[in-house]
Design a protein around this motif. Structure first.
Motif, PDB file in Angstrom:
ATOM      1  N   PHE A 206       0.906  -1.360  -0.058  1.00 38.18           N
ATOM      2  CA  PHE A 206      -0.249  -0.001  -0.137  1.00 38.18           C
ATOM      3  C   PHE A 206       0.978   1.310  -0.082  1.00 38.18           C
ATOM      4  CE2 PHE A 206      -3.063  -3.087   1.455  1.00 38.18           C
ATOM      5  CZ  PHE A 206      -4.234  -2.818   0.629  1.00 38.18           C
ATOM      6  N   THR A 207       2.092   1.194   0.431  1.00 36.00           N
ATOM      7  CA  THR A 207       3.066   2.206   0.071  1.00 36.00           C
ATOM      8  C   THR A 207       3.701   2.493  -1.020  1.00 36.00           C
ATOM      9  OG1 THR A 207       4.706   1.198   1.140  1.00 36.00           O
ATOM     10  CG2 THR A 207       3.368   2.353   2.790  1.00 36.00           C
ATOM     11  N   HIS A 208       3.290   1.377  -1.988  1.00 33.80           N
ATOM     12  CA  HIS A 208       3.817   1.385  -3.620  1.00 33.80           C
ATOM     13  C   HIS A 208       5.463   1.409  -3.352  1.00 33.80           C
ATOM     14  CE1 HIS A 208      -0.001   1.576  -4.927  1.00 33.80           C
ATOM     15  NE2 HIS A 208      -0.318   2.555  -4.169  1.00 33.80           N
ATOM     16  N   SER A 209       6.136   0.687  -2.473  1.00 26.44           N
ATOM     17  CA  SER A 209       7.493   0.753  -2.203  1.00 26.44           C
ATOM     18  C   SER A 209       8.317  -0.251  -2.576  1.00 26.44           C
ATOM     19  CB  SER A 209       7.840   1.174  -0.856  1.00 26.44           C
ATOM     20  OG  SER A 209       7.301   0.420   0.170  1.00 26.44           O
ATOM     21  N   GLU A 210       7.554  -1.303  -3.321  1.00 24.40           N
ATOM     22  CA  GLU A 210       8.240  -2.724  -3.788  1.00 24.40           C
ATOM     23  C   GLU A 210       9.358  -2.364  -4.939  1.00 24.40           C
ATOM     24  OE1 GLU A 210       5.109  -5.942  -4.352  1.00 24.40           O
ATOM     25  OE2 GLU A 210       3.939  -4.419  -4.506  1.00 24.40           O
ATOM     26  N   LEU A 211      10.111  -3.102  -4.818  1.00 22.50           N
ATOM     27  CA  LEU A 211      11.327  -3.119  -5.588  1.00 22.50           C
ATOM     28  C   LEU A 211      10.825  -3.845  -7.130  1.00 22.50           C
ATOM     29  CD1 LEU A 211      14.400  -2.523  -6.481  1.00 22.50           C
ATOM     30  CD2 LEU A 211      14.812  -5.022  -5.598  1.00 22.50           C
ATOM     31  N   HIS A 212      10.174  -4.798  -7.203  1.00 18.77           N
ATOM     32  CA  HIS A 212       9.460  -5.332  -8.163  1.00 18.77           C
ATOM     33  C   HIS A 212       8.038  -5.413  -7.967  1.00 18.77           C
ATOM     34  CE1 HIS A 212      13.426  -6.109  -9.735  1.00 18.77           C
ATOM     35  NE2 HIS A 212      13.696  -6.717  -8.858  1.00 18.77           N
ATOM     36  N   TYR A 213       7.050  -4.611  -8.547  1.00 17.47           N
ATOM     37  CA  TYR A 213       5.763  -4.571  -8.271  1.00 17.47           C
ATOM     38  C   TYR A 213       5.002  -6.100  -8.218  1.00 17.47           C
ATOM     39  CZ  TYR A 213       0.900  -2.987  -7.915  1.00 17.47           C
ATOM     40  OH  TYR A 213      -0.328  -2.865  -7.449  1.00 17.47           O
ATOM     41  N   GLY A 214       4.574  -6.669  -7.256  1.00 18.94           N
ATOM     42  CA  GLY A 214       3.608  -7.756  -7.230  1.00 18.94           C
ATOM     43  C   GLY A 214       4.526  -8.634  -7.067  1.00 18.94           C
ATOM     44  N   ARG A 215       5.827  -8.775  -7.184  1.00 16.53           N
ATOM     45  CA  ARG A 215       6.856  -9.976  -7.033  1.00 16.53           C
ATOM     46  C   ARG A 215       7.501  -9.711  -5.644  1.00 16.53           C
ATOM     47  NH1 ARG A 215      10.579 -10.477 -12.007  1.00 16.53           N
ATOM     48  NH2 ARG A 215      10.582  -8.548 -12.018  1.00 16.53           N
TER      49      ARG A 215
END
Length: 426
Positions: A206-215
Motif C-alpha cells: 500500500f505504500t507502493h515501495s516494492e522493488l518489483h511490483y507484485g513480485r
C-alpha cells in the motif's frame, strides 16, 4: 480309577478327542480351558466395546442431532444445485463434527497431560480450518483462505476466550481465576511476531515501495512464512522439551491431593479409540468442507451477504466449535491454563503455522498465496492482539474481562458486515 474318572469328567469332549495327551493333570486342562474361554468371549467383548464407543461419540451427545445435515447437504448439491442451501446445511453439518473432534481430543488429552492436551486441542481444533483452506486454495480462492484464517484468529482470541472467561467468571464469581502468566506472555509475543509477518507485505503493497511490483511482496511473504515456521518449531521444542516447567498449570502440586483427584473425570473411551475417532471425523470433515467451499460464492449472492463476512465470521464460528466447547468447559472447571492452551494456543498455531503453511502449499501448487491480508484485516488483527495482550498481562480472569472480549468481537463482526473487499471491488 477314582482320580482318572474325575479327570475325564472335567475335560471337554472335543479336547479329549483332539489331544493325545489325555493323561495330563487336571489343573493343566483347567488352564487351557481358561484360555479357551477368553478366546471365545474376546470377539463379543470387542464388538460390545465398538458399539459402546459409537454410542458415546455419535449418539449420546445432544448436538449429534445435527449430523444428518451433512449428508443432506451433499444430496442437495447433486439434486438441486442451490448453493445457498448447500452452504447452510454444510455449515450446520460441520458443527457437530467439529465439536466431536474436540471431544475426542479431550479424551486423548486425558492420557497425555495438560500441556500436550492443550496442544492436541489446538491442533485438531484447527483441522477444520486447515482442510477448508486447502480446498479453497486448490480452487484459487486465495482471499477466502486469508479471511477464514484471519477470522479463526479473531474468533479464538475474542469470542472463544471471552465466552470462557465470562462463563468461568460466573461459575466462580467469588474469586478471580488465575492462570500461568509466563506462558500467556510467550504466546502474546508469538502473536505479535505473526502480526509483524502479516503487516510488512501489506505496508509494502500500500505504500507502493516494492522493488518489483507484485513480485517483491510475494517473495517477502514466502521468506517470512519459512521464518515463521522455524519460529513455531522452536516454540514447540521450548514448550514440550526445553522449558516445559514453564507451562505447568497453576497449583499443579495440589492436583495430587485427594480432594482434587476426586474431581477428575475418568475418560469414557480408550486412547486408541480416541485416535481412531480423530481420524474418522477428520476425513468426514474434509469431505464436507469440499462442498462447503464450492458453495461459498453462490451462497454470498443468494443470501446477499458479503463474502468477507461469510469467510471472517461464519466459517470460523463453525470451525472453532471444538475450541469453543472445550475452552468453556475447562474454564467452568477452573482450569484456565488448558483454556488458554486451547484458545490462545489455537490462535498462535494458526498465525505461526497454518497461515505460513498455506503460503508454502500455495507456492507448491503454483498459487500466489501471500501474507498481504489487506490493510483493513491487518489493522483489525493488530488491535485484537493488543487488546488480548492487555487482558492477559495480570494473570487473572473474571466475567467482566470476558464480557469486554465478547463485545469487541461484536464490533469486529459488524465491521466486516459493512466491509467491501477491495480485491472484489476491483
Amino acid at each position: 480309577m477314582g482320580p482318572n474318572e474325575k479327570t475325564d469328567l472335567e475335560l471337554p469332549e472335543d479336547t479329549i478327542v483332539g489331544s493325545p495327551l489325555a493323561t495330563r493333570k487336571t489343573h493343566t486342562f483347567d488352564h487351557i480351558g481358561s484360555f479357551a474361554t477368553v478366546a471365545q468371549y474376546t470377539p463379543g467383548r470387542t464388538r460390545n466395546r465398538i458399539l459402546m464407543s459409537i454410542y458415546i461419540v455419535l449418539i449420546k451427545a445432544k448436538i449429534n442431532v445435527l449430523l444428518p445435515f451433512g449428508p443432506l447437504a451433499i444430496m442437495l448439491h447433486y439434486l438441486t444445485g442451490k448453493h445457498g442451501w448447500v452452504f447452510f446445511f454444510s455449515l450446520i453439518g460441520i458443527i457437530p463434527l467439529a465439536e466431536r473432534l474436540g471431544y475426542a481430543t479431550e479424551q486423548l488429552a486425558s492420557y497425555t497431560g495438560p500441556t500436550v492436551g492443550g496442544l492436541l486441542n489446538a491442533t485438531f481444533g484447527n483441522a477444520t480450518e486447515m482442510i477448508i483452506s486447502i480446498y479453497a486454495l486448490n480452487n484459487g480462492m486465495i482471499r477466502v483462505v486469508q479471511q477464514s484464517l484471519l477470522g479463526s484468529i479473531l474468533s479464538n482470541m475474542l469470542l472463544v476466550l471471552g465466552c470462557a472467561f465470562f462463563t468461568g467468571g460466573i461459575v466462580h464469581c467469588n474469586k478471580d481465576q488465575v492462570f500461568n502468566k509466563a506462558a500467556a506472555v510467550v504466546n502474546s509475543g508469538l502473536l505479535l511476531m505473526a502480526v509483524m509477518g502479516l503487516m510488512f507485505p501489506a505496508v509494502l503493497h500500500f505504500t507502493h515501495s516494492e522493488l518489483h511490483y507484485g513480485r517483491s511482496e510475494l517473495a517477502l511473504s514466502r521468506f517470512s512464512s519459512c521464518i515463521m515456521l522455524v519460529a513455531y518449531a522452536g516454540y514447540l521444542f521450548f514448550q514440550l522439551k526445553s522449558q516445559h516447567e514453564l507451562y505447568k498449570p497453576i497449583g499443579e502440586e495440589e492436583v495430587a491431593n485427594e480432594n482434587d483427584s476426586d474431581d477428575e473425570e475418568a475418560p469414557e473411551i480408550t486412547q486408541w479409540e480416541a485416535i481412531s475417532w480423530l481420524a474418522v471425523l477428520t476425513v468426514w470433515v474434509s469431505i464436507l468442507s469440499g462442498y462447503l467451499v464450492d458453495a461459498i460464492q453462490g451462497a454470498s449472492e443468494s443470501m446477499n451477504m458479503p463474502v468477507a463476512f461469510i469467510s471472517v465470521i461464519l466459517l470460523p464460528i463453525v470451525g472453532n466449535a471444538a475450541e469453543h466447547a472445550s475452552a468453556i468447559m475447562f474454564a467452568m472447571k477452573d482450569k484456565l491454563d488448558i483454556t488458554l492452551g486451547v484458545a490462545i494456543g489455537s490462535s498462535t498455531q494458526i498465525s505461526m503455522f497454518v497461515i505460513p503453511f498455506c503460503v508454502v502449499v500455495g507456492w507448491i501448487m503454483g498459487r500466489q498465496m501471500d501474507l498481504n491480508f489487506q490493510l483493513f484485516e491487518t489493522a483489525t488483527l493488530f488491535i485484537t492482539v493488543l487488546v488480548v495482550a492487555f487482558m492477559l498481562q495480570e494473570g487473572t480472569a473474571n466475567y467482566f474481562k470476558g464480557l469486554m472480549l465478547i463485545l469487541c468481537y461484536l464490533i469486529v463482526a459488524a465491521s466486516f458486515f459493512v466491509h467491501i473487499d477491495p480485491v472484489a471491488s476491483d
